[in-house]
Design a protein around this motif. Structure first.
Motif, PDB file in Angstrom:
ATOM      1  N   UNK A 158      62.003  20.224  20.671  1.00 44.20           N
ATOM      2  CA  UNK A 158      60.657  20.791  20.661  1.00 44.20           C
ATOM      3  C   UNK A 158      60.141  20.807  22.095  1.00 44.20           C
ATOM      4  N   UNK A 159      59.788  22.019  22.542  1.00 51.39           N
ATOM      5  CA  UNK A 159      59.359  22.237  23.936  1.00 51.39           C
ATOM      6  C   UNK A 159      60.400  21.698  24.912  1.00 51.39           C
ATOM      7  N   UNK A 160      61.673  21.909  24.560  1.00 51.89           N
ATOM      8  CA  UNK A 160      62.774  21.523  25.425  1.00 51.89           C
ATOM      9  C   UNK A 160      63.149  20.061  25.365  1.00 51.89           C
ATOM     10  N   UNK A 161      62.458  19.279  24.540  1.00 52.83           N
ATOM     11  CA  UNK A 161      62.726  17.843  24.468  1.00 52.83           C
ATOM     12  C   UNK A 161      63.435  17.504  23.158  1.00 52.83           C
ATOM     13  N   UNK A 162      64.506  16.708  23.273  1.00 51.63           N
ATOM     14  CA  UNK A 162      65.270  16.313  22.084  1.00 51.63           C
ATOM     15  C   UNK A 162      64.403  15.427  21.191  1.00 51.63           C
ATOM     16  N   UNK A 163      64.378  15.757  19.879  1.00 56.68           N
ATOM     17  CA  UNK A 163      63.553  15.009  18.924  1.00 56.68           C
ATOM     18  C   UNK A 163      64.404  14.215  17.943  1.00 56.68           C
ATOM     19  N   UNK A 164      65.395  14.862  17.338  1.00 54.90           N
ATOM     20  CA  UNK A 164      66.198  14.168  16.320  1.00 54.90           C
ATOM     21  C   UNK A 164      67.479  14.943  16.071  1.00 54.90           C
ATOM     22  N   UNK A 165      68.421  14.261  15.399  1.00 56.57           N
ATOM     23  CA  UNK A 165      69.677  14.901  15.002  1.00 56.57           C
ATOM     24  C   UNK A 165      70.053  14.444  13.604  1.00 56.57           C
ATOM     25  N   UNK A 166      70.929  15.208  12.991  1.00 57.15           N
ATOM     26  CA  UNK A 166      71.443  14.864  11.666  1.00 57.15           C
ATOM     27  C   UNK A 166      72.930  15.166  11.665  1.00 57.15           C
ATOM     28  N   UNK A 167      73.756  14.142  11.519  1.00 53.28           N
ATOM     29  CA  UNK A 167      75.187  14.331  11.669  1.00 53.28           C
ATOM     30  C   UNK A 167      75.543  14.508  13.141  1.00 53.28           C
ATOM     31  N   UNK A 168      76.729  15.039  13.388  1.00 52.26           N
ATOM     32  CA  UNK A 168      77.197  15.278  14.754  1.00 52.26           C
ATOM     33  C   UNK A 168      77.662  16.726  14.855  1.00 52.26           C
ATOM     34  N   UNK A 169      77.074  17.466  15.816  1.00 50.35           N
ATOM     35  CA  UNK A 169      77.472  18.856  16.016  1.00 50.35           C
ATOM     36  C   UNK A 169      78.935  18.932  16.432  1.00 50.35           C
ATOM     37  N   UNK A 170      79.586  20.007  16.022  1.00 47.10           N
ATOM     38  CA  UNK A 170      80.975  20.213  16.400  1.00 47.10           C
ATOM     39  C   UNK A 170      81.299  21.690  16.450  1.00 47.10           C
ATOM     40  N   UNK A 171      82.452  21.994  17.048  1.00 44.35           N
ATOM     41  CA  UNK A 171      82.884  23.386  17.142  1.00 44.35           C
ATOM     42  C   UNK A 171      84.081  23.674  16.251  1.00 44.35           C
ATOM     43  N   UNK A 172      84.419  22.689  15.397  1.00 39.34           N
ATOM     44  CA  UNK A 172      85.443  22.881  14.374  1.00 39.34           C
ATOM     45  C   UNK A 172      85.269  21.784  13.322  1.00 39.34           C
ATOM     46  N   UNK A 173      86.093  21.844  12.286  1.00 41.11           N
ATOM     47  CA  UNK A 173      85.958  20.906  11.168  1.00 41.11           C
ATOM     48  C   UNK A 173      86.197  19.464  11.592  1.00 41.11           C
ATOM     49  N   UNK A 174      87.111  19.241  12.523  1.00 45.04           N
ATOM     50  CA  UNK A 174      87.452  17.877  12.925  1.00 45.04           C
ATOM     51  C   UNK A 174      86.372  17.238  13.785  1.00 45.04           C
ATOM     52  N   UNK A 175      85.763  18.030  14.666  1.00 44.76           N
ATOM     53  CA  UNK A 175      84.777  17.446  15.587  1.00 44.76           C
ATOM     54  C   UNK A 175      83.385  17.332  14.970  1.00 44.76           C
ATOM     55  N   UNK A 176      83.141  18.036  13.866  1.00 41.72           N
ATOM     56  CA  UNK A 176      81.822  17.989  13.230  1.00 41.72           C
ATOM     57  C   UNK A 176      81.747  16.843  12.228  1.00 41.72           C
ATOM     58  N   UNK A 177      80.622  16.135  12.224  1.00 44.13           N
ATOM     59  CA  UNK A 177      80.333  15.127  11.203  1.00 44.13           C
ATOM     60  C   UNK A 177      79.154  15.623  10.378  1.00 44.13           C
ATOM     61  N   UNK A 178      79.432  15.975   9.137  1.00 48.41           N
ATOM     62  CA  UNK A 178      78.386  16.527   8.275  1.00 48.41           C
ATOM     63  C   UNK A 178      77.494  15.413   7.735  1.00 48.41           C
ATOM     64  N   UNK A 179      76.245  15.767   7.446  1.00 47.90           N
ATOM     65  CA  UNK A 179      75.296  14.797   6.888  1.00 47.90           C
ATOM     66  C   UNK A 179      74.356  15.511   5.933  1.00 47.90           C
ATOM     67  N   UNK A 180      74.080  14.837   4.818  1.00 51.64           N
ATOM     68  CA  UNK A 180      73.158  15.377   3.811  1.00 51.64           C
ATOM     69  C   UNK A 180      71.933  14.460   3.798  1.00 51.64           C
ATOM     70  N   UNK A 181      71.048  14.669   4.765  1.00 55.67           N
ATOM     71  CA  UNK A 181      69.900  13.771   4.891  1.00 55.67           C
ATOM     72  C   UNK A 181      68.655  14.579   5.218  1.00 55.67           C
ATOM     73  N   UNK A 182      67.591  14.304   4.466  1.00 54.75           N
ATOM     74  CA  UNK A 182      66.322  14.957   4.749  1.00 54.75           C
ATOM     75  C   UNK A 182      65.569  14.131   5.784  1.00 54.75           C
ATOM     76  N   UNK A 183      64.805  14.816   6.628  1.00 54.27           N
ATOM     77  CA  UNK A 183      64.096  14.110   7.686  1.00 54.27           C
ATOM     78  C   UNK A 183      62.665  14.616   7.821  1.00 54.27           C
ATOM     79  N   UNK A 184      61.780  13.725   8.211  1.00 55.38           N
ATOM     80  CA  UNK A 184      60.438  14.109   8.649  1.00 55.38           C
ATOM     81  C   UNK A 184      60.312  13.680  10.101  1.00 55.38           C
TER      82      UNK A 184
END
Length: 622
Positions: free
Chosen positions: A134-160
């Motif tokens: 938000x406005x260029x500042x990191x706020x939160x993440x869910x799982x781990x971003x990746x560029x393929x199936x092996x590097x990505x960590x999926x997450x099923x989590x709702x956030x506020x």
């Protein structure tokens, strides 16, 4: 006067009605929570911009839906693509040509808020991993971003998320990667509002889900316990499993309460649990309807659909989740096939005027309507005055209808068994009468040769005895007051005294306050008769009748000071195979059927015998 069976039936009916009333109160409370949501829907984003400066964000929250800017594969050098939120990126033709169903990209939206300050975002499920800036500042993440199936960590989590903005211009940037889901993107609305309003909305959602989960869990476990009890009816098991599968669906969807309880739950597990609950619910629904309307069910269709359900369930358990997750063509086909087959069965049941068919059809149609509204909403087809996300209302309403039908069946079965039991008790009581009549008439016959006046008086006593004895019809009443039983015994004892004289004595020690208590007819007289017949051999005997209150029950005891019985005789006295002691076995059988209690006998040779039992205290209703 109501019989004991009628009181139990009325109690069953009252309990069933109370249960249904409580469930409907919970349903109404749930609907009130839904209607109390303070969400504005008037403003939508266009070309990556949304103006909320005139929105009342102090009291309301808003959905920041509409056209967002999207950069496929994070290629910021190319012109961004306008993409709809909520929506799946591979539904957009331009995005689909660049990266297909799997890939990564960045969503951007510029927002103009009424004033600077603290705001909150409510993020629902975004497959499969993301980061929020938000406005260029990191706020939160869910799982781990990746560029393929092996590097990505999926997450099923709702956030506020909570953020602070110093200006009225807010730039939201959400980086997303998706290699675990067939369709990626922001597939649920994102809510924006004051921090406290966002938190209140989340808390209301948790309360709503907790209510539904609690009701489903309670009903499901209760019905399964009923199945494991003496009922052993599979339709209880089917509705119970339907409730538990609905509970599991609700705990995963909406605010995802399961994630609050288990924050590190693996994505694969929670996804498979969702689909497992989906198929289990369909299975239990099919089996429940078939168990009630077996003749109306198309057997061939039922076998085919059950096989399809089983294969899909097997696929969910065995195969990787990417094969079936959010693939509309698979689960929608299965859902529609199941619903059509159930509707076909219910229509046939209505046409043949089968019991409960209209109630179940009404509940089923309501459930289908709520599910259909959610499906239409997911496909961006919105209905006026109708909100989506309330399929659980339909599931709960159908469960209530199913439980109502089961409760009606329980009451009807209880009435039938009670009528059969009353008939059996009446038959057992009728067995007493010929046995006693024969003995009494035989005594009068013997006395007539010695003293006609005495025989005449005995006949009058016998008439008085019969007047009390046949005051009731066995088919309608199997109970009368303790006082009437004691009057019967006094008349009987005078008849027996004519034969034995002073050799037998009777002492009745029953407080007057107990004389109005209801007891089965001829429950004490055969015991007195048995004592006179077997306890007196040569010596005189005294027979004593006592009534004692023990907690909430009344103990009735007939004791004598006769010859008593040996232990081996006592042990066999109430056996079915024993040919003697018919009167005592008759009493024991009636006590079991009326009160689930038994006759107790204690005896000592040359000391005497005590026969006693306990019954609930039920006063006469005049």
């Amino acid at each position: 006067m109501q019989s004991l069976g009628d009181e139990r039936i009325n109690s069953k009916k009252t309990t069933a009605r109370l249960l249904i009333m409580i469930l409907f109160i919970i349903l109404i409370f749930y609907i009130c929570l839904i209607m109390n949501k303070k969400i504005e829907y008037s403003t939508t984003a266009k070309n990556g911009y949304i103006d909320l400066s005139n929105n009342n964000l102090n009291n309301f929250i808003t959905e920041i839906d509409g056209e967002w800017k999207f950069y496929p594969m994070d290629n910021t050098n190319e012109e961004p693509i306008n993409i709809m939120v909520p929506g799946r990126w591979n539904e957009n033709n331009k995005v689909a040509r660049k990266m297909g169903r799997y890939g990564y990209g960045t969503y951007k939206l510029q927002i103009k808020v009424p004033k600077s300050g603290y705001y909150g975002l409510d993020l629902r499920y975004i497959p499969s991993a993301y980061e929020v800036y938000i406005n260029g500042r990191f706020i939160a993440s869910n799982g781990v971003l990746g560029k393929n199936l092996k590097t990505e960590t999926a997450s099923w989590r709702y956030q506020t998320l909570t953020f602070y903005t110093e200006t009225v211009d807010v730039n939201i940037e959400i980086k997303i990667s998706n290699y675990h889901n067939n369709k990626g993107g922001i597939i649920s609305s994102i809510l924006l509002g004051q921090t406290n309003n966002i938190q209140n909305n989340v808390h209301e959602g948790i309360i709503k889900s907790a209510i539904i989960i609690g009701v489903f869990a309670g009903l499901g476990l209760y019905l399964i316990l009923l199945y494991h009890s003496d009922l052993k009816k599979f339709n209880f098991l089917h509705v119970g499993l339907f409730c538990l599968s609905s509970m599991l669906l609700e705990s995963i969807s909406d605010v995802n309460i399961l994630n609050y309880l288990w924050s590190d739950i693996p994505f694969n597990l929670i996804t498979k649990l969702q689909y497992f609950a989906f198929v289990t619910g369909l299975f239990s629904l099919q089996f429940f309807i078939r168990s009630i309307y077996r003749e109306q069910t198309c057997k061939k269709c039922w076998r085919i659909i059950s096989t399809v359900n089983a294969l899909f369930l097997l696929a969910v358990i065995i195969f990787p989740i990417r094969i079936f997750v959010y693939d509309d063509s698979i689960y929608m086909t299965i859902l529609i096939l199941n619903l059509i087959n159930i509707m076909y069965t219910l229509i046939k049941a209505i046409r043949r005027r089968k019991k409960h068919s209209i109630k179940l059809t009404f509940g089923f149609i309501f459930m289908v309507l709520t599910i259909s509204i959610d499906i239409l909403s997911a496909n961006k087809i919105y209905l006026a005055y109708v909100s989506a996300g309330n399929y659980n209302l339909g599931l709960l309403f159908f469960a209530i209808c199913g439980i109502y039908v089961l409760s009606e069946d329980i009451i009807e079965a209880f009435i039938s068994s009670n009528q059969a039991k009353d008939m059996e008790i009446a038959f057992l009581q009728a067995q007493i009468a010929p046995h006693f009549f024969f003995n009494t008439l035989n005594n009068i016959y013997c006395i007539m040769g010695e003293s006609v006046p005495t025989a005449r008086n005995l006949i009058l006593d016998f008439c008085n005895f019969l007047r009390v004895k046949h005051k009731f019809d066995y088919r309608e009443n199997v109970f009368y007051t303790l006082k009437e039983e004691l009057d019967l015994i006094r008349s009987y004892f005078r008849l027996e005294s004519a034969a034995y004289g002073d050799a037998i004595q009777l002492a009745i020690k029953v407080p007057e306050e107990f004389e109005g208590i209801m007891i089965p007819q001829l429950i004490l007289q055969p015991i007195v008769e048995n004592a006179i017949k077997h306890a007196r051999i040569h010596n005189n005997i005294t027979i004593e009748i006592q009534a004692i209150k023990i907690k909430d029950k009344l103990q009735l005891m007939v004791s004598d000071n006769g010859v008593g019985m040996r232990e081996e005789i006592l042990a066999k006295l109430l056996d079915k195979d024993c040919k003697s002691g018919i009167g005592l076995k008759n009493i024991n059988d009636r006590l079991i059927k009326c009160y689930q209690t038994r006759l107790n006998i204690k005896s000592t040779v040359n000391v005497g015998t005590k026969v006693f039992f306990e019954i609930p205290i039920i006063k006469e209703v005049k």
